[in-house]
Design a protein around this motif. Structure first.
Motif, PDB file in Angstrom:
ATOM      1  N   UNK A  62      -3.087  -0.713 -12.276  1.00  0.00           N
ATOM      2  CA  UNK A  62      -2.880  -1.859 -11.396  1.00  0.00           C
ATOM      3  C   UNK A  62      -3.277  -1.481  -9.974  1.00  0.00           C
ATOM      4  N   UNK A  63      -3.628  -2.488  -9.189  1.00  0.00           N
ATOM      5  CA  UNK A  63      -3.749  -2.344  -7.744  1.00  0.00           C
ATOM      6  C   UNK A  63      -2.537  -3.043  -7.133  1.00  0.00           C
ATOM      7  N   UNK A  64      -1.960  -2.437  -6.096  1.00  0.00           N
ATOM      8  CA  UNK A  64      -0.770  -3.048  -5.490  1.00  0.00           C
ATOM      9  C   UNK A  64      -0.693  -2.708  -4.006  1.00  0.00           C
ATOM     10  N   UNK A 104      -3.363   0.452  -3.289  1.00  0.00           N
ATOM     11  CA  UNK A 104      -2.776   1.571  -4.015  1.00  0.00           C
ATOM     12  C   UNK A 104      -2.972   1.383  -5.519  1.00  0.00           C
ATOM     13  N   UNK A 105      -2.913   2.501  -6.244  1.00  0.00           N
ATOM     14  CA  UNK A 105      -3.140   2.480  -7.691  1.00  0.00           C
ATOM     15  C   UNK A 105      -1.867   2.889  -8.430  1.00  0.00           C
ATOM     16  N   UNK A 106      -1.511   2.122  -9.446  1.00  0.00           N
ATOM     17  CA  UNK A 106      -0.422   2.470 -10.351  1.00  0.00           C
ATOM     18  C   UNK A 106      -0.937   2.497 -11.768  1.00  0.00           C
ATOM     19  N   UNK A 107      -0.237   3.213 -12.639  1.00  0.00           N
ATOM     20  CA  UNK A 107      -0.610   3.286 -14.059  1.00  0.00           C
ATOM     21  C   UNK A 107       0.502   2.622 -14.867  1.00  0.00           C
ATOM     22  N   UNK A 108       0.149   1.643 -15.687  1.00  0.00           N
ATOM     23  CA  UNK A 108       1.154   0.886 -16.420  1.00  0.00           C
ATOM     24  C   UNK A 108       1.693   1.675 -17.607  1.00  0.00           C
ATOM     25  N   UNK A 109       2.856   1.243 -18.071  1.00  0.00           N
ATOM     26  CA  UNK A 109       3.485   1.885 -19.234  1.00  0.00           C
ATOM     27  C   UNK A 109       2.705   1.602 -20.518  1.00  0.00           C
ATOM     28  N   UNK A 110       1.712   0.706 -20.444  1.00  0.00           N
ATOM     29  CA  UNK A 110       0.829   0.513 -21.600  1.00  0.00           C
ATOM     30  C   UNK A 110       0.098   1.813 -21.931  1.00  0.00           C
ATOM     31  N   UNK A 111      -0.020   2.712 -20.944  1.00  0.00           N
ATOM     32  CA  UNK A 111      -0.769   3.954 -21.108  1.00  0.00           C
ATOM     33  C   UNK A 111       0.131   5.174 -21.302  1.00  0.00           C
ATOM     34  N   UNK A 128       9.749  -6.695  -3.471  1.00  0.00           N
ATOM     35  CA  UNK A 128       8.955  -7.908  -3.337  1.00  0.00           C
ATOM     36  C   UNK A 128       7.559  -7.664  -2.812  1.00  0.00           C
ATOM     37  N   UNK A 129       6.991  -6.497  -3.082  1.00  0.00           N
ATOM     38  CA  UNK A 129       5.609  -6.234  -2.673  1.00  0.00           C
ATOM     39  C   UNK A 129       4.637  -6.855  -3.675  1.00  0.00           C
ATOM     40  N   UNK A 130       3.363  -6.797  -3.352  1.00  0.00           N
ATOM     41  CA  UNK A 130       2.373  -7.591  -4.090  1.00  0.00           C
ATOM     42  C   UNK A 130       1.547  -6.753  -5.052  1.00  0.00           C
ATOM     43  N   UNK A 131       1.494  -7.183  -6.309  1.00  0.00           N
ATOM     44  CA  UNK A 131       0.546  -6.647  -7.273  1.00  0.00           C
ATOM     45  C   UNK A 131      -0.732  -7.469  -7.155  1.00  0.00           C
ATOM     46  N   UNK A 190       3.937   3.310 -12.923  1.00  0.00           N
ATOM     47  CA  UNK A 190       4.329   4.365 -11.981  1.00  0.00           C
ATOM     48  C   UNK A 190       3.253   4.477 -10.904  1.00  0.00           C
ATOM     49  N   UNK A 191       3.676   4.870  -9.713  1.00  0.00           N
ATOM     50  CA  UNK A 191       2.748   5.068  -8.615  1.00  0.00           C
ATOM     51  C   UNK A 191       1.849   6.270  -8.897  1.00  0.00           C
ATOM     52  N   UNK A 192       0.538   6.077  -8.722  1.00  0.00           N
ATOM     53  CA  UNK A 192      -0.425   7.140  -8.984  1.00  0.00           C
ATOM     54  C   UNK A 192      -1.049   7.658  -7.703  1.00  0.00           C
ATOM     55  N   UNK A 193      -1.798   6.823  -6.998  1.00  0.00           N
ATOM     56  CA  UNK A 193      -2.567   7.319  -5.850  1.00  0.00           C
ATOM     57  C   UNK A 193      -2.787   6.221  -4.825  1.00  0.00           C
ATOM     58  N   UNK A 194      -3.259   6.664  -3.658  1.00  0.00           N
ATOM     59  CA  UNK A 194      -3.589   5.744  -2.562  1.00  0.00           C
ATOM     60  C   UNK A 194      -4.841   6.263  -1.879  1.00  0.00           C
TER      61      UNK A 194
END
Length: 269
Positions: free
Chosen positions: A208-210, A255-262, A196-199, A240-244
């Motif tokens: 994404x930023x989350x 934090x930065x995630x990369x979507x499965x669109x990529x 339940x964390x926030x995008x 997937x989680x990428x970096x912070x």
């Protein structure tokens, strides 16, 4: 008469004082990285779905990340997991689904890893840290080709199917609430999750930023939503989680995630 303390007592007091200051500094960094509060929970073993599809990825140098089974012979993780050594691809060795305290539910040999070749050109190395240039951030996602060696294969996690607009609509319907789970460095033998964390933003470049609580070791960990639609239902991987950012830059960036669109489609050269 004032009693003099022996030298060894003074040394111990100085040592304890330094330890206390160091512990206080570490805790300050952790709270900054966790947006002022650690909201993670430990997942009890043996893991049920979808947690048993999440596992620990080991590369040949011995480093570890988190990855997620998305097909009987495929998993997804972060591309930088294979590039922590300058000028070298540190190939995957094992993926252990449902990993807990040295045991696993299924062990897979990593046959190959696929990610965009442009990603390597945007990395810089400072000590043990790797920094990702924003221009290549959308490429920090990789596919693993796997071969089951032993154990009982879990059900793969579903992957979001659709375009950016459909993903945006789905996220908004979920009130921008997401879930994340991985093998963080502070207890890397057990799975912990922030549910339940926030995008905070879906960007046009497919990242994404989350605000999920993550540490080193969570790299490549799944970010998913619980769908209840006519076409899809259940936990569905969206990124997937990428970096912070460094802890002292937490106020400037999420934090930065990369979507499965990529997700990559061509093998790395």
């Amino acid at each position: 008469m004032k009693q003099l303390r022996p030298l060894w007592v003074l040394l111990i007091l100085v040592s304890m004082s330094a330890w206390a200051l160091d512990t206080e500094h570490i805790e300050k960094e952790r709270l900054a990285l966790f947006f002022a509060h650690d909201d993670r929970v430990n997942i009890p073993a043996p893991y049920a779905a979808p947690y048993n599809a999440i596992g620990r990825l080991e590369v040949k140098s011995g480093g570890t990340c988190t990855a997620t089974l998305i097909a009987p012979d495929l998993a997804v993780t972060a591309a930088h997991c294979f590039l922590m050594i300058p000028r070298k691809i540190d190939a995957g060795r094992w993926f252990m689904a449902g990993f807990h305290d040295g045991k696993y539910q299924a062990r897979y040999q990593v046959i190959s890893q696929t990610f965009h070749p442009k990603f390597r050109k945007g990395l810089s190395y400072k000590g043990d840290d790797v920094y990702i240039d924003p221009a290549v951030a959308p490429y920090d996602i990789a596919l693993l080709k796997l071969k089951l060696k032993d154990g009982v294969a879990p059900q793969p996690m579903s992957v979001f199917k659709g375009n950016r607009q459909q993903l945006m609509q789905t996220i908004l319907r979920q009130k921008q609430q997401i879930n994340q789970a991985g093998f963080a460095e502070d207890h890397d033998t057990i799975l912990s999750a922030h549910l339940g964390c926030q995008l905070t933003q879906l960007r046009s470049n497919g990242t994404i930023f989350h605000r999920c609580d993550t540490l080193s070791g969570d790299s490549g960990s799944p970010i998913w939503i619980d769908l209840r639609t006519a076409s899809m239902s259940g936990p569905t991987l969206i990124a997937v989680q990428s970096s912070a950012p460094d802890w002292f830059n937490r106020q400037q960036a999420d934090n930065v995630g990369v979507t499965v669109l990529n997700l990559p489609t061509k093998p790395v050269k």
